[in-house]
Design an enzyme around this catalytic site. Sequence first.
Site, PDB file in Angstrom:
ATOM      1  N   LYS A 197       0.809  -1.222   0.000  1.00 60.94           N
ATOM      2  CA  LYS A 197       0.000   0.000   0.000  1.00 60.94           C
ATOM      3  C   LYS A 197       0.841   1.270   0.000  1.00 60.94           C
ATOM      4  CE  LYS A 197      -4.464  -1.522   1.579  1.00 60.94           C
ATOM      5  NZ  LYS A 197      -4.284  -2.942   1.962  1.00 60.94           N
ATOM      6  N   GLU A 214      -9.825   7.079   3.714  1.00 57.46           N
ATOM      7  CA  GLU A 214     -10.739   6.139   4.373  1.00 57.46           C
ATOM      8  C   GLU A 214      -9.935   4.901   4.699  1.00 57.46           C
ATOM      9  OE1 GLU A 214     -10.273   6.051   1.129  1.00 57.46           O
ATOM     10  OE2 GLU A 214      -9.927   3.894   0.974  1.00 57.46           O
ATOM     11  N   SER A 263       1.630  -9.829  -0.934  1.00 56.54           N
ATOM     12  CA  SER A 263       1.277  -8.413  -0.767  1.00 56.54           C
ATOM     13  C   SER A 263       1.637  -7.829   0.590  1.00 56.54           C
ATOM     14  CB  SER A 263      -0.219  -8.229  -1.035  1.00 56.54           C
ATOM     15  OG  SER A 263      -0.982  -9.095  -0.218  1.00 56.54           O
TER      16      SER A 263
END
Length: 393
Positions: free
Chosen positions: A89, A111, A377
């Site tokens: 991310k 968010e 990930s």
Amino acid sequence: MNYNINEKGYYGEFGGAYIPEMLYPNVEELRQNYLKVMAEPEFQKEFNQLLKDYVGRPSPLYFAKRLSKKYNTKVYLKREDLNHTGAHKINNTIGQILMAKRLGKHRIIAETGAGQHGVATATVCALMGLECIVYMGEIDIARQAPNVARMKMLGATVVPALSGSRTLKDATNEAIRDWINNPVDTHYIIGSVVGPHPYPDMVARFQAVVSEEIQWQLQEHEGKTNPDYVVACVGGGSNAAGAYYHFLENTDVKLIAIEAAGLGVDSGESAATSVLGKEGIIHGSKTLLMQTNDGQITEPYSISAGLDYPGVGPMHAHLYKTGRAEFIAITDDQAMNAGLELCKLEGIIPAIESSHALAVFEQKKFQPEDVVVLSLSGRGDKDLQNYIDYFKF
Ligand SMILES: *Cc1c(COP(=O)(O)O)cnc(C)c1O
């Protein structure tokens, strides 16, 4: 067939920008500028420098010898788990914070559901000294206390979303409301390849560094730039989009998308959007989403907080619809066991999201000569309690 975005912001029939009129100036400003800004040499330089020195890129492409032996194929793990903050991310939040600065914004909103994107956003805001407000459902705040603490330590303000189901979609609604009220000084950092155009494309381009690295790393390992398969889990779809990006138009490279089946696709407790979803509009884009017959969004379920999103990015809806990617749904049980197997075979504790991707090897037979690149990930530290509860360690 074109698998990338067209000039109107669509992947085939999916995508676009379905937004309230009051949001139009913000989104339009971004749309008009994002490609221009990303192409600037100074922007590229700063982005690449931070990816290298702050995030720790390139992330290794690791040949998983014992896993490969067990499944009689060649498995490479793309180690996004080794990035600063523990997942892919951060690639996107670094890119977007630089974009925000170029556009003259000094207030950042985001968010978050499980809190991973909130932490990645709070991190880059601290790095740049920008104000950070993270909207998070009240229920999620209670469920994800360590990530809430992390965001606060990093200087962010965490605002509870008190409406609706008090989870991710309500937090998103609050963030959108904030952006409408603060159109001039605020940038909204969306955490996946979702939202109105240009977000899905912008986020995919920031994450594309993953497949760019895979190409040259595979050249070093195997003497060729293209794997036979790329496998990634899909929540909104950003780690998958990054791992697929430079292979999208090359159909010799087969793409596999792993969704969370939860307790089972037909159990009513699932997040397998491609199978269960229908066309609809969520968070500003036309895509596949889980909904009731009269169009109400249904609450998804997965043991993995990062995969229980009721929609999927428009790129992935298109990859599904066209058959470019094969979609496989993996249950909680299958994922947890695959995650534990990686611990034992390779000494790597994966995020539960990534464990879903790892379960592909029990579901699908690969050939001994196949080169399979799997996007790992994130790391499993954040999921320790879930693993403990599940396996009763
Ligand atoms: C958030 C998250 C995901 C799911 O998001 P995508 O946008 O689908 O990549 C997957 N893995 C990890 C480790 C995450 O934190």
